[in-house]
Design a protein around this motif. Structure first.
Motif, PDB file in Angstrom:
ATOM      1  N   CYS A  61      -7.839  -3.126   9.314  1.00 52.47           N
ATOM      2  CA  CYS A  61      -7.705  -1.672   9.369  1.00 52.47           C
ATOM      3  C   CYS A  61      -8.584  -1.078  10.469  1.00 52.47           C
ATOM      4  O   CYS A  61      -9.766  -1.422  10.583  1.00 52.47           O
ATOM      5  CB  CYS A  61      -8.091  -1.055   8.033  1.00 52.47           C
ATOM      6  N   ASP A  80      -9.108  -5.043   4.219  1.00 52.67           N
ATOM      7  CA  ASP A  80      -8.896  -4.844   2.787  1.00 52.67           C
ATOM      8  C   ASP A  80      -7.438  -5.134   2.448  1.00 52.67           C
ATOM      9  O   ASP A  80      -6.537  -4.856   3.240  1.00 52.67           O
ATOM     10  CB  ASP A  80      -9.251  -3.404   2.391  1.00 52.67           C
ATOM     11  N   LYS A  81      -7.231  -5.717   1.298  1.00 53.27           N
ATOM     12  CA  LYS A  81      -5.893  -5.996   0.770  1.00 53.27           C
ATOM     13  C   LYS A  81      -5.030  -6.821   1.723  1.00 53.27           C
ATOM     14  O   LYS A  81      -3.806  -6.730   1.723  1.00 53.27           O
ATOM     15  CB  LYS A  81      -5.183  -4.675   0.424  1.00 53.27           C
ATOM     16  N   LEU A 125      -8.142   2.277   0.049  1.00 57.14           N
ATOM     17  CA  LEU A 125      -8.656   1.220   0.911  1.00 57.14           C
ATOM     18  C   LEU A 125     -10.173   1.267   0.832  1.00 57.14           C
ATOM     19  O   LEU A 125     -10.764   2.351   0.727  1.00 57.14           O
ATOM     20  CB  LEU A 125      -8.210   1.441   2.358  1.00 57.14           C
ATOM     21  N   VAL A 132       0.849  -1.189   0.000  1.00 56.26           N
ATOM     22  CA  VAL A 132       0.000   0.000   0.000  1.00 56.26           C
ATOM     23  C   VAL A 132       0.881   1.233   0.000  1.00 56.26           C
ATOM     24  O   VAL A 132       1.804   1.347   0.799  1.00 56.26           O
ATOM     25  CB  VAL A 132      -0.921   0.018   1.240  1.00 56.26           C
ATOM     26  N   CYS A 150      -5.460   9.290   5.619  1.00 53.11           N
ATOM     27  CA  CYS A 150      -6.386   9.014   4.530  1.00 53.11           C
ATOM     28  C   CYS A 150      -7.461  10.090   4.436  1.00 53.11           C
ATOM     29  O   CYS A 150      -7.782  10.762   5.427  1.00 53.11           O
ATOM     30  CB  CYS A 150      -7.081   7.658   4.730  1.00 53.11           C
ATOM     31  N   MET A 166      -3.027   0.074   9.943  1.00 51.05           N
ATOM     32  CA  MET A 166      -3.092  -1.104   9.087  1.00 51.05           C
ATOM     33  C   MET A 166      -2.173  -2.205   9.625  1.00 51.05           C
ATOM     34  O   MET A 166      -0.975  -1.990   9.786  1.00 51.05           O
ATOM     35  CB  MET A 166      -2.680  -0.743   7.662  1.00 51.05           C
TER      36      MET A 166
END
Length: 320
Positions: A106, A101-102, A24, A18, A48, A61
């Motif tokens: 988070c 996510d990913k 995200l 990331v 963010c 994260m």
């Protein structure tokens, strides 16, 4: 919604790198990553923009992999307890949302300004007493409310106290990072916790833990803000306890007698029938260390009253 969130026991997707400019996505929001705010032992924090309302937030994260996801479970439990409180009035960071996510778990938090650690590092001199008082009062209020819900922070330090918005609201602070927080009912003797320079005698000696350990850390924070460097600093726990004993005087007998780690730092004097603090050579021999533990202190204080006579400019120049 929070109660229904479950953690996979293994990664459900590959962890993707990331970077700034990437995004995200949760079930309820989409975030554009603006910048990296910080790196920690168990994850990174990124700045963010939440697309739905263009609000700037901070997202922690953590990789959804062992042992990281176990650490998130621990923090998630503590954050869930904090929902009982008015986090603004209690001077505690506001936690908004949890999602995945990913390949990352988070945690979305409100965006704060800067940590006291970074703030102090950018200053030419330490804080004055009139600047320190409101900070300590606010953190004390936070600790009082944590005690009210049966929670110890267990890692209070300059890095975990954030200025909310210093330009607009000077010295308004909030306590952050509940990754090591412990429920009082779950605290066990001998628990290894707290950052070394802020570590309490109870933790060092292996005594039952209470919220008093946070109050000790707050005292260490106060001294740091006043001096511009840590009051108790050392390369080992021995050095930390050595500094504490020399500055505060002998520890209470009941603490020494009940500590499960007492014999690591003290020896039983048959003649005086009391525990005596080991000198560096004794500690090195008994602990089978290759070297005598290094004392990092630049200034030794015979007692706490001696801090009054310290030149602030000199103290700041020997920052550790």
């Amino acid at each position: 919604m929070l109660k229904s969130f479950t953690f996979p026991t293994a990664p459900s997707e590959c962890v993707e790198p990331v970077s700034t400019g990437s995004s995200l996505v949760s079930k309820t929001a989409c975030y554009n990553i603006v910048s990296l705010l910080g790196r920690g032992a168990f994850g990174n924090v990124v700045k963010c923009v939440r697309i739905s309302d263009m609000k700037t937030v901070a997202v922690k994260m953590i990789k959804n992999e062992e042992p990281y996801n176990l650490c998130v479970k621990h923090e998630y439990a503590a954050l869930s307890m904090l929902k009982q409180l008015d986090q603004d009035k209690c001077n505690i960071v506001r936690w908004n949302h949890i999602f995945m996510d990913k390949g990352y778990i988070c945690l979305e938090f409100e965006r704060l300004h800067t940590s006291l650690h970074d703030f102090m590092g950018a200053r030419v001199k330490p804080l004055s007493l009139c600047e320190i008082r409101p900070i300590i009062q606010q953190v004390a209020i936070a600790l009082l409310h944590l005690q009210g819900i049966g929670l110890m922070h267990a890692d209070l330090k300059l890095e975990n106290i954030m200025l909310v918005n210093h330009p607009k609201d000077p010295y308004k602070v909030k306590v952050i990072d509940f990754g090591l927080a412990v429920k009082l009912s779950d605290a066990t003797v001998g628990t290894y916790t707290q950052s070394r320079y802020y570590r309490s005698p109870e933790v060092l000696l292996g005594l039952p833990l209470t919220t008093a350990i946070d109050v000790w850390s707050l005292g260490c924070v106060t001294a740091y803000l006043y001096l511009g460097w840590p009051l108790h600093c050392g390369s080992t726990e021995y050095n930390m306890l050595q500094s504490i004993v020399e500055t505060h005087g002998a520890l209470p007998k009941n603490m020494i007698q009940k500590g499960v780690k007492t014999s690591t730092f003290f020896w039983w004097n048959v003649k005086t029938k009391c525990w005596t603090f080991k000198n560096p050579e004794q500690y090195q021999k008994d602990s089978k260390k290759e070297q005598i533990p290094e004392d990092l202190r630049k200034i030794r204080f015979p007692n706490l009253d001696a801090l009054i006579n310290v030149s602030i400019s000199v103290a700041h120049s020997v920052k550790v």
